[in-house]
Scaffold this motif. Structure first.
Motif, PDB file in Angstrom:
ATOM      1  N   GLY A  27       0.787  -1.227   0.000  1.00 17.15           N
ATOM      2  CA  GLY A  27       0.000   0.000   0.000  1.00 17.15           C
ATOM      3  C   GLY A  27       0.819   1.276   0.000  1.00 17.15           C
ATOM      4  N   THR A  28       0.093   2.371   0.139  1.00 15.18           N
ATOM      5  CA  THR A  28       0.693   3.712   0.077  1.00 15.18           C
ATOM      6  C   THR A  28       0.313   4.493   1.332  1.00 15.18           C
ATOM      7  OG1 THR A  28       0.632   3.734  -2.322  1.00 15.18           O
ATOM      8  CG2 THR A  28       0.662   5.879  -1.258  1.00 15.18           C
ATOM      9  N   GLY A  29       1.206   5.402   1.726  1.00 15.75           N
ATOM     10  CA  GLY A  29       0.905   6.270   2.870  1.00 15.75           C
ATOM     11  C   GLY A  29       1.892   6.043   3.998  1.00 15.75           C
ATOM     12  N   SER A  30       1.755   6.835   5.037  1.00 14.45           N
ATOM     13  CA  SER A  30       2.747   6.780   6.120  1.00 14.45           C
ATOM     14  C   SER A  30       2.692   5.449   6.871  1.00 14.45           C
ATOM     15  CB  SER A  30       2.529   7.951   7.082  1.00 14.45           C
ATOM     16  OG  SER A  30       1.206   7.934   7.584  1.00 14.45           O
ATOM     17  N   THR A  31       1.515   4.855   7.016  1.00 19.89           N
ATOM     18  CA  THR A  31       1.416   3.579   7.737  1.00 19.89           C
ATOM     19  C   THR A  31       1.981   2.449   6.872  1.00 19.89           C
ATOM     20  OG1 THR A  31      -0.646   4.498   8.588  1.00 19.89           O
ATOM     21  CG2 THR A  31      -0.120   2.243   9.222  1.00 19.89           C
ATOM     22  N   PRO A  53       3.742  -2.620  -5.945  1.00 19.75           N
ATOM     23  CA  PRO A  53       3.495  -1.349  -5.259  1.00 19.75           C
ATOM     24  C   PRO A  53       2.230  -0.668  -5.780  1.00 19.75           C
ATOM     25  CG  PRO A  53       5.152  -1.030  -6.949  1.00 19.75           C
ATOM     26  CD  PRO A  53       4.773  -2.494  -6.987  1.00 19.75           C
ATOM     27  N   THR A  54       1.561   0.077  -4.885  1.00 23.53           N
ATOM     28  CA  THR A  54       0.319   0.750  -5.283  1.00 23.53           C
ATOM     29  C   THR A  54       0.551   2.205  -5.682  1.00 23.53           C
ATOM     30  OG1 THR A  54      -0.060   1.219  -2.951  1.00 23.53           O
ATOM     31  CG2 THR A  54      -1.184  -0.709  -3.858  1.00 23.53           C
ATOM     32  N   SER A  55       1.796   2.626  -5.698  1.00 22.08           N
ATOM     33  CA  SER A  55       2.088   4.005  -6.130  1.00 22.08           C
ATOM     34  C   SER A  55       3.563   4.114  -6.496  1.00 22.08           C
ATOM     35  CB  SER A  55       1.780   5.002  -5.010  1.00 22.08           C
ATOM     36  OG  SER A  55       2.626   4.754  -3.898  1.00 22.08           O
ATOM     37  N   GLU A  56       3.886   5.166  -7.221  1.00 25.58           N
ATOM     38  CA  GLU A  56       5.294   5.436  -7.551  1.00 25.58           C
ATOM     39  C   GLU A  56       6.074   5.713  -6.274  1.00 25.58           C
ATOM     40  OE1 GLU A  56       6.404   4.963 -10.536  1.00 25.58           O
ATOM     41  OE2 GLU A  56       4.405   4.586 -11.320  1.00 25.58           O
ATOM     42  N   GLY A  99      -3.643   9.972   0.196  1.00 24.93           N
ATOM     43  CA  GLY A  99      -2.346  10.168  -0.448  1.00 24.93           C
ATOM     44  C   GLY A  99      -2.453  10.142  -1.970  1.00 24.93           C
ATOM     45  N   GLY A 100      -3.664  10.042  -2.468  1.00 26.56           N
ATOM     46  CA  GLY A 100      -3.877  10.126  -3.912  1.00 26.56           C
ATOM     47  C   GLY A 100      -3.679   8.821  -4.666  1.00 26.56           C
ATOM     48  N   HIS A 178      -4.653  11.759 -13.345  1.00 29.51           N
ATOM     49  CA  HIS A 178      -6.008  12.269 -13.129  1.00 29.51           C
ATOM     50  C   HIS A 178      -6.042  13.295 -12.002  1.00 29.51           C
ATOM     51  CE1 HIS A 178      -6.637   7.930 -14.516  1.00 29.51           C
ATOM     52  NE2 HIS A 178      -6.895   8.709 -15.560  1.00 29.51           N
ATOM     53  N   LEU A 179      -7.219  13.887 -11.807  1.00 26.18           N
ATOM     54  CA  LEU A 179      -7.418  14.893 -10.759  1.00 26.18           C
ATOM     55  C   LEU A 179      -8.163  14.261  -9.591  1.00 26.18           C
ATOM     56  CD1 LEU A 179      -8.777  17.691 -13.147  1.00 26.18           C
ATOM     57  CD2 LEU A 179      -6.387  17.241 -12.494  1.00 26.18           C
ATOM     58  N   ILE A 180      -8.122  14.940  -8.450  1.00 29.65           N
ATOM     59  CA  ILE A 180      -8.900  14.442  -7.311  1.00 29.65           C
ATOM     60  C   ILE A 180      -9.779  15.561  -6.762  1.00 29.65           C
ATOM     61  CG2 ILE A 180      -8.790  13.648  -4.910  1.00 29.65           C
ATOM     62  CD1 ILE A 180      -6.589  11.827  -5.617  1.00 29.65           C
ATOM     63  N   LEU A 181     -11.070  15.243  -6.624  1.00 30.96           N
ATOM     64  CA  LEU A 181     -11.988  16.121  -5.900  1.00 30.96           C
ATOM     65  C   LEU A 181     -12.161  15.531  -4.508  1.00 30.96           C
ATOM     66  CD1 LEU A 181     -14.787  16.695  -8.582  1.00 30.96           C
ATOM     67  CD2 LEU A 181     -13.080  18.363  -7.791  1.00 30.96           C
ATOM     68  N   ASP A 182     -11.906  16.312  -3.475  1.00 32.60           N
ATOM     69  CA  ASP A 182     -12.136  15.848  -2.105  1.00 32.60           C
ATOM     70  C   ASP A 182     -13.521  16.330  -1.690  1.00 32.60           C
ATOM     71  OD1 ASP A 182      -9.657  14.460  -1.339  1.00 32.60           O
ATOM     72  OD2 ASP A 182      -8.711  16.397  -1.721  1.00 32.60           O
TER      73      ASP A 182
END
Ligand SMILES: O=C[C@H](O)[C@H](O)[C@H](O)COP(=O)(O)O
Length: 232
Positions: A27-31, A53-56, A99-100, A178-182
């Protein structure tokens, strides 16, 4: 115990589910990054795994620490994915994408026999929606897509702001461009209905509601780690 120590505790408990020879979604992110660090120590000690991996960002960390990687096309069926979350409820419904990385995370989780979520207690909620829901959209037709999401939300009795995610360099772009709308909808009482409805909007590439994907959540708090729910 501070937040980082709790993340490490959850990651360490998840590592116990990793067996020699496994094909792992990472996964991705700090955890998830704490998990990668612990995994790398095991790999250095002789554990044989192959990671997707789930992200660069995760890929870079794995390469740096010596965790062997493959692409999902090389390893299209995975034994286990271990990933963080922005929110988890008692039904193991998740909000992800802070984290996108939600699109690749969801594709990898769906290709895995099991997904274990690792998080600290602050991520556990009664009802999803405290964390703004990340919705990944195609840049083409982004205004029309935003209007479609607003109309859909209103039909479902949800309201709130849709905010374009920004980065230091301007508009945030995902690994897929792509873009992200929160979406600050507030409480999402029927996550399944919202997830299905969002899937009908052509400009929505993916959303951060992960339903029926997690098998287990390992939640770390000051007193140690506990396990939530088991789908299989
Ligand atoms: O896109 C990112 C992911 O969904 C992360 O797993 C999620 O945002 C949790 O990240 P963290 O462990 O840093 O709170």
């Amino acid at each position: 115990m501070d937040a980082r120590e709790m993340k490490i505790k959850a990651a360490a408990a998840a590592l116990e589910h990793v067996e020699d020879g496994m094909r792992l979604g990472i996964g991705t992110g700090s955890t998830a990054e704490e998990f990668v660090r612990l995994l790398a120590e095991k790999v250095a000690g002789g554990l044989k795994v192959e990671g997707v991996p789930t992200s660069e960002r995760t890929a870079r960390l794995c390469v740096e620490l010596g965790v062997p990687l493959k692409s999902l096309d090389e390893l299209p069926e995975l034994d286990l994915t271990i990933d963080g979350a922005d929110e988890v409820d008692a039904g193991l419904r998740l909000v992800k994408g802070g984290g996108g990385a939600l699109l690749r995370e969801k594709i990898v989780a769906a290709a895995s026999s099991r997904m274990i979520v690792i998080a600290d207690e602050s991520k556990v909620v009664d009802v999803l929606g405290r964390f703004p829901l990340p919705i990944e959209i195609n840049s083409f037709g982004q205004v029309a897509t935003r209007i479609a999401i607003e109309k859909l939300a209103s039909r479902l009795g949800l309201s709130g702001e849709l905010r374009m995610r920004m980065s230091d360099d301007g508009v945030f772009a995902t690994d897929g461009g792509h873009l992200i709308l929160d979406a600050s909808f507030g409480r999402i009482p029927d996550a399944e209905a919202l997830a299905s409805a969002l899937n009908t909007i052509p400009g929505v590439v993916e959303h951060g509601l992960f339903i029926n994907l997690a098998s287990l959540a390992i939640i770390a708090g000051p007193a140690g780690a506990r396990v939530m729910g088991a789908k299989n």
